[in-house]
Enzyme design. Structure first.
Site, PDB file in Angstrom:
ATOM      1  N   LEU A   1      18.992 -21.240 -18.592  1.00 26.93           N
ATOM      2  CA  LEU A   1      19.977 -21.408 -17.106  1.00 26.93           C
ATOM      3  C   LEU A   1      19.516 -20.922 -15.685  1.00 26.93           C
ATOM      4  CD1 LEU A   1      23.390 -20.379 -18.299  1.00 26.93           C
ATOM      5  CD2 LEU A   1      22.991 -22.418 -16.931  1.00 26.93           C
ATOM      6  N   MET A   2      18.557 -19.525 -15.642  1.00 23.50           N
ATOM      7  CA  MET A   2      18.095 -19.019 -14.743  1.00 23.50           C
ATOM      8  C   MET A   2      16.496 -19.389 -14.518  1.00 23.50           C
ATOM      9  SD  MET A   2      18.763 -15.250 -16.554  1.00 23.50           S
ATOM     10  CE  MET A   2      17.452 -14.064 -14.673  1.00 23.50           C
TER      11      MET A   2
ATOM     12  N   LYS B   1      27.231 -11.991 -10.668  1.00 23.68           N
ATOM     13  CA  LYS B   1      26.929 -12.763  -9.601  1.00 23.68           C
ATOM     14  C   LYS B   1      26.249 -14.008 -10.500  1.00 23.68           C
ATOM     15  CE  LYS B   1      23.074 -11.936  -5.950  1.00 23.68           C
ATOM     16  NZ  LYS B   1      22.165 -11.060  -5.851  1.00 23.68           N
TER      17      LYS B   1
ATOM     18  N   ASP C   1      19.163 -18.150  -3.269  1.00 22.74           N
ATOM     19  CA  ASP C   1      19.502 -17.443  -2.517  1.00 22.74           C
ATOM     20  C   ASP C   1      18.229 -17.364  -1.335  1.00 22.74           C
ATOM     21  OD1 ASP C   1      20.003 -15.450  -0.945  1.00 22.74           O
ATOM     22  OD2 ASP C   1      19.663 -13.665  -2.417  1.00 22.74           O
TER      23      ASP C   1
ATOM     24  N   SER D   1      19.249 -14.101   7.137  1.00 26.74           N
ATOM     25  CA  SER D   1      17.757 -12.797   6.858  1.00 26.74           C
ATOM     26  C   SER D   1      17.113 -13.529   6.480  1.00 26.74           C
ATOM     27  CB  SER D   1      18.690 -11.537   6.839  1.00 26.74           C
ATOM     28  OG  SER D   1      20.255 -11.470   7.610  1.00 26.74           O
TER      29      SER D   1
ATOM     30  N   LYS E   1      14.274 -14.691   3.434  1.00 21.68           N
ATOM     31  CA  LYS E   1      13.697 -14.081   2.883  1.00 21.68           C
ATOM     32  C   LYS E   1      12.278 -14.371   2.886  1.00 21.68           C
ATOM     33  CE  LYS E   1      16.254 -13.776  -0.894  1.00 21.68           C
ATOM     34  NZ  LYS E   1      16.171 -12.481  -1.311  1.00 21.68           N
TER      35      LYS E   1
ATOM     36  N   ARG F   1      15.495 -19.113  -7.293  1.00 20.11           N
ATOM     37  CA  ARG F   1      17.066 -20.068  -8.721  1.00 20.11           C
ATOM     38  C   ARG F   1      17.494 -19.429  -9.570  1.00 20.11           C
ATOM     39  NH1 ARG F   1      11.753 -20.538 -10.213  1.00 20.11           N
ATOM     40  NH2 ARG F   1      11.206 -20.223 -12.010  1.00 20.11           N
TER      41      ARG F   1
ATOM     42  N   ASP G   1      18.901 -16.009  -9.144  1.00 20.15           N
ATOM     43  CA  ASP G   1      19.324 -14.900  -8.768  1.00 20.15           C
ATOM     44  C   ASP G   1      21.012 -15.330  -9.315  1.00 20.15           C
ATOM     45  OD1 ASP G   1      19.635 -12.913  -6.817  1.00 20.15           O
ATOM     46  OD2 ASP G   1      20.840 -14.076  -5.049  1.00 20.15           O
TER      47      ASP G   1
ATOM     48  N   ASP H   1      20.970 -11.581   3.804  1.00 16.46           N
ATOM     49  CA  ASP H   1      20.802 -11.371   2.269  1.00 16.46           C
ATOM     50  C   ASP H   1      21.069 -10.049   1.352  1.00 16.46           C
ATOM     51  OD1 ASP H   1      18.114 -11.888  -0.078  1.00 16.46           O
ATOM     52  OD2 ASP H   1      16.817 -10.467   1.338  1.00 16.46           O
TER      53      ASP H   1
ATOM     54  N   ARG I   1      26.767  -8.833  -3.505  1.00 14.52           N
ATOM     55  CA  ARG I   1      28.049  -8.281  -4.185  1.00 14.52           C
ATOM     56  C   ARG I   1      28.948  -8.491  -2.852  1.00 14.52           C
ATOM     57  NH1 ARG I   1      23.857  -3.658  -0.170  1.00 14.52           N
ATOM     58  NH2 ARG I   1      22.353  -4.817  -1.622  1.00 14.52           N
TER      59      ARG I   1
END
Length: 486
Positions: A168-169, A247, A252, A257, A259, A268, A270, A329, A333
């Site tokens: 998946l990651m 999460k 991301d 902001s 990256k 991919r 994240d 970014d 959270r």
């Protein structure tokens, strides 16, 4: 092919010592294997291999691999069971040699710990090559002999769980969007009658008043999903569940902001928190663990657009607290704040969240261990003991009031999403932020940013996304289920 383990002698000049499977094979070939090994020079060092061909008709190729010292156990300095780690690493390198020889099937010596051997084989052979025309030959590992077949099966299930998280990651963000992530997990759990999967759409997220989560999702054309999994393995459906929260930012960019472009493709992964906790539940179901687990994964992309969060915006979380978004970014959270509030609906025995949350965690610990922030010594002990067995280590980090003040001293809202001293203690201020959304007395936050990928640090994982610490989460759940039985 056949992979056999050999221990290094107690003394430097000592002859190598076979495992029981190695001994049996050596007898089968009238001592030829031991004779050849002694002719090949000094004894095999840990993780090193020698390949022999034509010794036996059933096994045209035999790989002998060094296991290190025979009675290696728990290493207090390293915080892991060295014997198990030696077996995983040795078996992985042996199986890869068989793969290089393009042999489709390999029998593996249990090396005194069939679960660790199975983990080494299945983790060591895994590679994401779905989208390549040229693929490495598929090798099927199986146990040599029948003595420890239950432990071997368990090891295969543990490793396949971590490999699911790795898959998946590693997959590109255009292949694993929020909805495709949820559907992939649902499909993996389809065969279990004691599992319910709810794929909650944006309209449901809105009715739940998850304003922090929605504020991140609105920057992307991909609609957000809230994935909710109920695994009912406990004796009673009403037993307090273990709640996992992950999460799930499937890409991301950093939002406004933004990256730096270098290395942004790795974002991919994240959603590593969601990948590891969902894979841990798939594994718990496969093992039929006797406890209830709930999995929660807020899934979205963090993109820059005309609708995206702007630095300085204030959003409202599910519990009513307002959050000043000083850095778009620091978005993970925001998702977790709402998911943690929702997790409190379930009268949980414990809430454990996992997230690739901060670059600061990677700076602090690198890829050696997952950073754990927890308000519960009981929970910490269970996670720590589980990690010694799996070799996928955890390390406790502080949840001091010192850090809380840095996120609650905020000009426009109840909390800021970054600490007021910017980079200082970034992993700790992120944890302090999450703590503002937790009232449960047993909660742990796992910052897995440092263990997200593997270059060559873990010898039984190839280069790429690591899927850590899935096996530690599974082992932790298994220990918790034994607790409820006793």
């Amino acid at each position: 092919g056949l992979v056999l383990g050999v221990y290094s002698g107690e003394k430097d000049d000592g002859a190598a010592q076979f495992t029981s499977a190695g001994d049996a094979f050596d007898r089968l070939v009238s001592g030829k294997l031991s004779a050849l090994l002694s002719l090949c020079g000094p004894p095999l060092k840990k993780g090193k291999t020698r390949v022999f061909h034509g010794l036996h008709q059933d096994f045209p190729s035999v790989v002998v691999v060094g296991l290190g010292k025979k009675n290696a156990g728990i290493n207090e300095q390293e915080n892991w069971n060295e014997g198990k780690e030696n077996v995983r690493a040795a078996v992985a390198v042996g199986c890869r040699q068989i793969q290089d020889l393009e042999i489709p099937c390999v029998e593996v010596d249990p090396c005194g710990d069939a679960q660790a051997a199975a983990e080494g084989a299945v983790l060591g052979l895994h590679e994401y090559n779905e989208l390549k025309q040229k693929k490495k030959p598929v090798v099927t590992p199986q146990l040599h002999g029948s003595a420890e077949s239950e432990a071997w099966k368990k090891g295969v299930i543990y490793a396949e769980g971590q490999n699911l998280a790795r898959y998946l990651m590693e997959a590109p963000a255009n292949y694993i969007t929020p909805i495709k992530f949820a559907e992939h997990i649902e499909q993996k759990l389809r065969g279990f009658s004691n599992v319910k999967v709810h794929i909650r759409p944006e309209s449901w997220i809105t009715t739940q008043e998850m304003g922090a989560f929605l504020s991140v999702a609105k920057g992307s054309a991909e609609p957000p999903i809230f994935l909710e999994i109920h695994y009912l393995g406990g004796a009673n459906a009403d037993d307090s569940p273990l709640v996992f929260v992950g999460k799930g930012v499937t890409f991301d960019s950093g939002g406004i902001s933004l990256k730096p472009s270098s290395g942004m493709d790795a974002m991919r992964a994240d959603m590593g928190g969601a990948a590891t906790v969902c894979s841990a539940i798939v594994t718990a179901a496969a093992l039929n663990l006797p406890l209830n687990i709930i999995g929660l994964a807020p899934l979205c992309e963090n993109m820059p657009s005309g609708k995206a969060n702007k630095p300085g915006d204030v959003v409202r979380a599910k519990n009513g607290k307002t959050i000043q978004v000083d850095n778009t970014d620091a978005e993970g959270r925001l998702l977790l704040a709402d998911a943690l509030c929702y997790a409190h609906n379930f009268n949980a025995r414990a809430i454990v969240n996992a997230a690739t949350l901060t670059g600061a965690m990677d700076v602090a610990l690198g890829s050696a261990a997952t950073g754990v922030f927890t308000n519960s010594p009981w929970l910490w002990t269970h996670l720590y003991e589980a990690s010694i067995l799996t070799g996928d280590r955890v390390w406790r980090m502080p949840l001091f009031e010192h850090y809380t003040k840095q996120v609650t001293d905020c000009p426009l809202a109840d909390v800021s999403n970054i600490g007021k001293y910017s980079r200082a203690g970034g992993a700790c201020t992120a944890a302090a932020f999450l703590k503002e959304f937790v009232t449960a007395s047993h909660w742990a936050h796992l910052d897995i940013a440092g263990v997200m990928s593997n270059k060559d640090e873990v010898p039984y994982l190839r280069k790429g996304m690591a899927g850590r610490p899935t096996r530690t989460l599974v082992e932790f759940a298994a220990r918790l289920s034994q607790d409820s039985h006793n």
